[in-house]
Write an enzyme that holds these catalytic residues in place. Structure first.
Site, PDB file in Angstrom:
ATOM      1  N   ASP A 167       3.724   2.327 -11.426  1.00  0.00           N
ATOM      2  CA  ASP A 167       3.820   1.247 -10.446  1.00  0.00           C
ATOM      3  C   ASP A 167       5.073   1.348  -9.584  1.00  0.00           C
ATOM      4  OD1 ASP A 167       1.433   0.319 -11.424  1.00  0.00           O
ATOM      5  OD2 ASP A 167       2.264  -1.457 -12.402  1.00  0.00           O
ATOM      6  N   HIS A 196      -1.474   6.799  -7.336  1.00  0.00           N
ATOM      7  CA  HIS A 196      -1.374   5.666  -8.261  1.00  0.00           C
ATOM      8  C   HIS A 196      -2.646   5.542  -9.098  1.00  0.00           C
ATOM      9  CE1 HIS A 196      -1.269   1.249  -9.268  1.00  0.00           C
ATOM     10  NE2 HIS A 196      -0.087   1.660  -9.708  1.00  0.00           N
TER      11      HIS A 196
END
Length: 144
Positions: free
Chosen positions: A120, A75
């Site tokens: 996300d 991420h």
């Protein structure tokens, strides 16, 4: 002006000054927390991920300690790619929804919003699949 009016006006001004000193929460991080809750169906509070392993939360260094920490590293790298594209991943709002099988990005036309939403959503789904080891919470001092 009546004294009561002055007191009310003073109270409003003091309240506004106090609120102005509270730093704003980046909208995207709020949305990201909703995506996490959607993906794990509320089984683990979002704050459990804010200081986990070497990469979950602010910053990141060293070797990821487990699968969940690798999700956070991925991420972080995805946000890094977004920044290279000229996007501001922590500030971008995007349109998403929470379905029965997890979060999804809606039909987003703007490139930055789509890219960050995808970062996300993938991270939230990765978090939901990865085991959580409470021994890896709050260990940043061990990360080199």
């Amino acid at each position: 002006m009546y004294p009561a009016h002055l007191l009310v006006l003073l109270a409003v001004c003091v309240s506004l000054l106090g609120a102005a000193s509270i730093p704003p929460q980046p909208l995207n991080l709020v949305q990201f927390s909703y995506l996490i809750q959607c993906a794990n169906h509320g089984s683990r509070a979002t704050w459990h991920y804010t200081d986990y392993g070497c990469y979950c939360g602010s910053g990141g260094s060293g070797t990821p300690v487990d699968e969940l920490d690798r999700c956070c590293q991925t991420h972080d790298n995805c946000y890094g790619e977004a920044e290279k594209k000229g996007c501001y991943p922590k500030m971008l709002a995007y349109d998403y929804y929470c379905g029965g099988d997890g979060p999804y990005c809606r039909d987003i036309k703007k490139e930055c919003q789509r890219f960050v939403c995808d970062c996300d959503v993938e991270a939230a789904k990765c978090f939901a699949k990865a085991p959580y080891d409470k021994e890896n919470y709050n260990i940043k001092t061990r990360c080199q």
